[in-house]
Design a protein around this motif. Structure first.
Motif, short mmCIF file in Angstrom:
data_model
loop_
_atom_site.label_atom_id
_atom_site.label_comp_id
_atom_site.label_asym_id
_atom_site.label_seq_id
_atom_site.Cartn_x
_atom_site.Cartn_y
_atom_site.Cartn_z
N LEU A 155 -2.18 -0.71 14.92
CA LEU A 155 -1.10 -0.81 13.95
C LEU A 155 -1.13 -2.23 13.37
O LEU A 155 -1.12 -3.21 14.12
CB LEU A 155 0.22 -0.54 14.64
N SER A 156 -1.16 -2.33 12.05
CA SER A 156 -1.21 -3.64 11.38
C SER A 156 0.12 -3.93 10.72
O SER A 156 0.66 -3.10 9.99
CB SER A 156 -2.31 -3.66 10.32
N LYS A 157 0.66 -5.13 10.99
CA LYS A 157 1.92 -5.54 10.37
C LYS A 157 2.12 -7.03 10.62
O LYS A 157 1.76 -7.56 11.68
CB LYS A 157 3.10 -4.75 10.95
N ALA A 158 2.68 -7.71 9.64
CA ALA A 158 3.08 -9.12 9.78
C ALA A 158 1.92 -9.99 10.24
O ALA A 158 2.07 -10.81 11.14
CB ALA A 158 4.26 -9.24 10.74
N HIS A 159 0.76 -9.81 9.61
CA HIS A 159 -0.42 -10.64 9.88
C HIS A 159 -0.93 -10.51 11.31
O HIS A 159 -1.54 -11.44 11.85
CB HIS A 159 -0.14 -12.11 9.57
N MET A 174 7.86 -11.40 14.12
CA MET A 174 6.62 -10.71 13.77
C MET A 174 6.21 -9.75 14.87
O MET A 174 5.88 -8.60 14.63
CB MET A 174 5.50 -11.73 13.51
N ASP A 208 -1.03 -7.07 21.76
CA ASP A 208 -0.44 -7.48 20.49
C ASP A 208 -0.83 -8.92 20.19
O ASP A 208 -0.79 -9.78 21.08
CB ASP A 208 1.09 -7.39 20.56
N GLN A 257 7.84 -0.80 15.24
CA GLN A 257 7.12 0.22 14.49
C GLN A 257 6.28 1.09 15.42
O GLN A 257 6.20 2.31 15.24
CB GLN A 257 6.23 -0.42 13.44
N ALA A 289 8.59 -6.78 15.15
CA ALA A 289 8.41 -5.80 14.08
C ALA A 289 7.29 -4.83 14.41
O ALA A 289 7.41 -3.61 14.18
CB ALA A 289 8.11 -6.51 12.76
N ARG A 290 6.20 -5.33 14.97
CA ARG A 290 5.10 -4.43 15.35
C ARG A 290 5.51 -3.54 16.52
O ARG A 290 5.19 -2.34 16.54
CB ARG A 290 3.86 -5.25 15.70
N GLN A 335 -1.72 -12.02 16.73
CA GLN A 335 -1.93 -12.40 15.34
C GLN A 335 -3.42 -12.37 15.01
O GLN A 335 -4.26 -12.64 15.87
CB GLN A 335 -1.37 -13.79 15.06
N LYS A 380 -1.89 -7.37 14.72
CA LYS A 380 -2.22 -6.00 15.08
C LYS A 380 -1.72 -5.70 16.48
O LYS A 380 -1.58 -6.60 17.32
CB LYS A 380 -3.73 -5.76 15.00
#
Length: 328
Positions: free
Chosen positions: A128-132, A1, A104, A8, A4-5, A106, A134
């Motif tokens: 940036l929001s991703k995979a529950h 998770m 970073d 990105q 991934a952020r 959850q 920021k």
């Protein structure tokens, strides 16, 4: 998770890693992937021994404390808000002025609240929001010094933000301390010793020859060194589930953790019980406090010949388990 952020953010140009210099990765957890970060320049900074050992085993440079200046930093927010503030402030001080500091976390660990608070102190990027979770970036610099709290004094003990029961003595530990026999003798291990409350109670027994404080969180163990000054104490920065003590113990005392993040994980407490059984003498005794809902009975009766409840209250059980069964 987390990777991934980070990936990105790097691809979008939200986070630009400087072409030279070290990158501090602060408080990642077991299983976190470095993603697209330059692995040869990354230094992991963590005081939690299982995480420290996991990254070190994978060839990553790991330090308990970072030595700046760093070109950039990534802060992996913990669950404890005060500890998160302290880590963000530490990163801002370790990175060269103006260098990127990534925050970073959850959503369940409070990243939204942290970024909202940080925006009142620094020029924070769009999140940036991703995979529950920021991620956002701000430039390093002064202004967060008050987010690094000084140690506190609680009932005659030193504590610090982010350690277990930092605001006061845990009720379960108090119940266990009250149940320990005055005639306790020999060598004792305190597994998950925290900032030393149970160890001090153990060392109040004149018959105790040694008390080994085993604690994975370095900040807590630093407090324990201040709180427990008895010459019979020995301190071990180690994972209690895998630690190897120099000799077998006559007693083990513990109030084991049972959470990984926000989720209850009885397997963690079960691993502590297994470690206690392995390190005890054949006639040794485990003194355990646990929340009543935790399913420890089967492992206790599998690993010890005698198991009995000796105290507690509506929320906690105090258990005495003796004569560990050796698995052949």
């Amino acid at each position: 998770m987390r990777s991934a952020r980070l990936t990105q953010a790097l691809e979008a140009g939200l986070f630009v890693v400087p072409p030279e210099g070290r990158v501090a990765l602060i408080r990642p957890r077991i299983g976190d992937d470095l993603g697209e970060l330059p692995k040869d320049r990354v230094e992991v900074i963590t005081g939690f021994r299982p995480d420290f050992d996991w990254f070190a085993a994978r060839g990553v440079t790991v330090l308990r404390e970072g030595a700046g200046p760093y070109a950039a930093a990534v802060v992996c927010l913990p669950r404890a808000r005060a500890q998160g503030r302290a880590l963000v402030a530490m990163a801002a001080a370790l990175v060269v002025p103006g260098g990127p500091v990534v925050v970073d976390g959850q959503k369940t660990d409070g990243v939204d609240a942290m970024l909202k608070e940080l925006r009142g102190r620094a020029a924070v990027s769009e999140a940036l929001s991703k995979a529950h979770g920021k991620l956002a970036v701000f430039p390093a610099g002064p202004g967060l010094e008050d987010w690094r709290p000084a140690p506190a004094e609680v009932e005659g003990f030193r504590t610090v933000a982010g350690v277990f029961s930092a605001d006061g003595v845990d009720r379960g530990s108090a119940l266990l301390a009250a149940a320990l026999p005055e005639e306790m003798k020999g060598r004792v291990a305190d597994l998950g010793a925290g900032w030393g409350y149970l160890a001090r109670a153990v060392l109040g027994r004149a018959g105790v020859k040694e008390c080994h404080l085993v604690e994975a969180e370095a900040d807590a163990l630093d407090c324990a060194r201040v709180n427990v000054t008895n010459a019979r104490a020995a301190f071990h920065w180690a994972d209690a589930t895998t630690v190897k003590l120099p000799r077998a113990m006559d007693h083990v005392v513990m109030n084991p953790p049972f959470h990984q993040g926000r989720d209850a994980d009885p397997a963690l407490g079960i691993a502590f019980i297994g470690a206690a059984a392995r390190m005890l003498q054949p006639q040794g005794v485990l003194w355990l406090v646990a929340n009543r809902h935790l399913p420890y009975d089967r492992v206790l009766t599998t690993l010890f010949r005698e198991v009995q409840d000796i105290g507690g209250d509506t929320g906690f059980r105090v258990i005495r388990a003796s004569h560990p069964i050796r698995v052949r």
